[in-house]
Scaffold this motif. Structure first.
Motif, PDB file in Angstrom:
ATOM      1  N   PRO A 136      46.660 -15.026  -2.559  1.00  0.00           N
ATOM      2  CA  PRO A 136      46.894 -15.387  -1.153  1.00  0.00           C
ATOM      3  C   PRO A 136      47.058 -14.188  -0.231  1.00  0.00           C
ATOM      4  CG  PRO A 136      48.908 -15.684  -2.407  1.00  0.00           C
ATOM      5  CD  PRO A 136      47.850 -15.322  -3.409  1.00  0.00           C
TER       6      PRO A 136
ATOM      7  N   SER B  46      48.355 -24.773  -5.940  1.00  0.00           N
ATOM      8  CA  SER B  46      47.435 -23.714  -6.363  1.00  0.00           C
ATOM      9  C   SER B  46      46.194 -24.279  -7.028  1.00  0.00           C
ATOM     10  CB  SER B  46      48.146 -22.752  -7.324  1.00  0.00           C
ATOM     11  OG  SER B  46      49.262 -22.163  -6.697  1.00  0.00           O
TER      12      SER B  46
ATOM     13  N   LEU C  21      53.530 -18.493   4.582  1.00  0.00           N
ATOM     14  CA  LEU C  21      53.503 -18.757   3.138  1.00  0.00           C
ATOM     15  C   LEU C  21      54.899 -18.599   2.548  1.00  0.00           C
ATOM     16  CD1 LEU C  21      52.011 -19.206   0.432  1.00  0.00           C
ATOM     17  CD2 LEU C  21      51.563 -16.741   0.392  1.00  0.00           C
TER      18      LEU C  21
ATOM     19  N   SER D   9      43.999 -25.880  -4.488  1.00  0.00           N
ATOM     20  CA  SER D   9      43.378 -24.813  -3.704  1.00  0.00           C
ATOM     21  C   SER D   9      42.192 -24.203  -4.444  1.00  0.00           C
ATOM     22  CB  SER D   9      44.410 -23.720  -3.396  1.00  0.00           C
ATOM     23  OG  SER D   9      43.791 -22.579  -2.831  1.00  0.00           O
TER      24      SER D   9
ATOM     25  N   SER E 204      42.935 -19.091   0.048  1.00  0.00           N
ATOM     26  CA  SER E 204      43.892 -19.587  -0.941  1.00  0.00           C
ATOM     27  C   SER E 204      45.303 -19.610  -0.365  1.00  0.00           C
ATOM     28  CB  SER E 204      43.853 -18.730  -2.214  1.00  0.00           C
ATOM     29  OG  SER E 204      44.224 -17.390  -1.948  1.00  0.00           O
ATOM     30  N   GLY E 205      45.645 -18.595   0.429  1.00  0.00           N
ATOM     31  CA  GLY E 205      46.984 -18.529   0.996  1.00  0.00           C
ATOM     32  C   GLY E 205      47.291 -19.692   1.916  1.00  0.00           C
TER      33      GLY E 205
ATOM     34  N   SER F 144      43.390 -15.836   4.781  1.00  0.00           N
ATOM     35  CA  SER F 144      43.372 -16.083   3.336  1.00  0.00           C
ATOM     36  C   SER F 144      43.166 -17.559   3.041  1.00  0.00           C
ATOM     37  CB  SER F 144      44.632 -15.590   2.628  1.00  0.00           C
ATOM     38  OG  SER F 144      44.634 -16.012   1.263  1.00  0.00           O
TER      39      SER F 144
END
Length: 266
Positions: A20, A185, A128, A188, A167-168, A165
């Motif tokens: 992330p 996660s 995050l 994602s 994924s973040g 990001s």
């Protein structure tokens, strides 16, 4: 592009694609720091393909099961097994796909600025951290619904802005929706597959319809190194998730933002 540059950028892309911390920010900033010329669309295609292969291979059982159940759900006209998850992944991909088509020129020409990356790196890093700090996250993959998929998909569309990001921001959205770290996660990473396929298709079309000369040695080095680093990053990220949480990445993003401000904005 020399061998060192191709190797370094391939490793960097593989490492940052699924952590992330924003791969796009690192690929934009690295040539600026080192004074390198832009790596070109052919190299971008190779590292996208490498990371795509890594996530598909790592989650091969999930990918096969979801695809199988999704197709069976269509043919039988009812949800079979993980068929609902298959549709959620499709739904979650639509916002980023539409945003990419509508805003591609603006993203490429106006949002790659250092000032933008500084803000997104810092703001979404802190967001995050807040999401990871919130207690009572208990929802698993089989508890998700179409609203969750749509909201995470909208968050993924925001990641078209460099520094955010992918994924973040999708993990952040999942945590705010009450998912466990593992669920957020995993969803994602699975959601990354169709969007990387779309990104790779765009790059492939660009290469095929332009006069770009592909550096095949750089293409091969970038693809292989991004694949090896990405599959390693996914494995250790998931392995250490409950031990370290998201805060090491939050701290890294804050430090990176400070470096960007100090070195590139003054």
């Amino acid at each position: 592009m020399d061998i060192f540059q191709a190797l370094f950028l391939g490793l960097l892309q593989g490492l940052t694609e699924f952590l992330p911390i924003s791969s796009s920010a690192h690929l934009i900033l690295t040539p600026v720091f080192f004074g390198w010329t832009d790596q070109g669309v052919g190299f971008d295609l190779s590292v996208h393909f490498g990371t795509l292969l890594a996530v598909v291979l790592y989650f091969r059982e999930d990918v096969f099961g979801i695809a199988r159940d999704g197709l069976m759900s269509v043919s039988r006209r009812k949800i079979v097994g993980q068929g609902a998850l298959a549709w959620y992944l499709v739904l979650g991909t639509i916002p980023a796909g539409l945003a990419g088509l509508a805003l591609l020129d603006m993203i490429d020409n106006e949002l790659r600025a250092v000032e933008v990356i500084f803000f997104t790196t810092l703001f979404f890093g802190l967001l995050l951290g807040i999401a990871d700090w919130i207690p009572k996250r208990q929802r698993s993959l089989d508890q998700l619904n179409w609203k969750d998929a749509l909201l995470v998909g909208i968050a993924q569309a925001m990641a078209l802005v460099p520094g955010t990001s992918r994924s973040g921001v999708t993990i952040t959205a999942g945590l705010f929706l009450g998912m466990t770290r593992e669920t957020a996660s995993r969803f994602s990473f699975l959601l990354a597959i169709p969007i990387i396929v779309l990104a790779s298709a765009v790059k492939l079309l660009e290469v095929a319809t332009s006069d770009v000369t592909v550096d095949w040695s750089g293409f091969l080095i970038g693809g292989v190194t991004s694949f090896l680093m990405a599959i390693t990053a996914i494995h250790f990220f998931l392995k250490w998730l409950n031990k370290v949480g998201m805060w090491p990445y939050v701290v890294y993003r804050v430090i990176l933002a400070i470096v960007i401000y100090a070195v590139l904005m003054h």
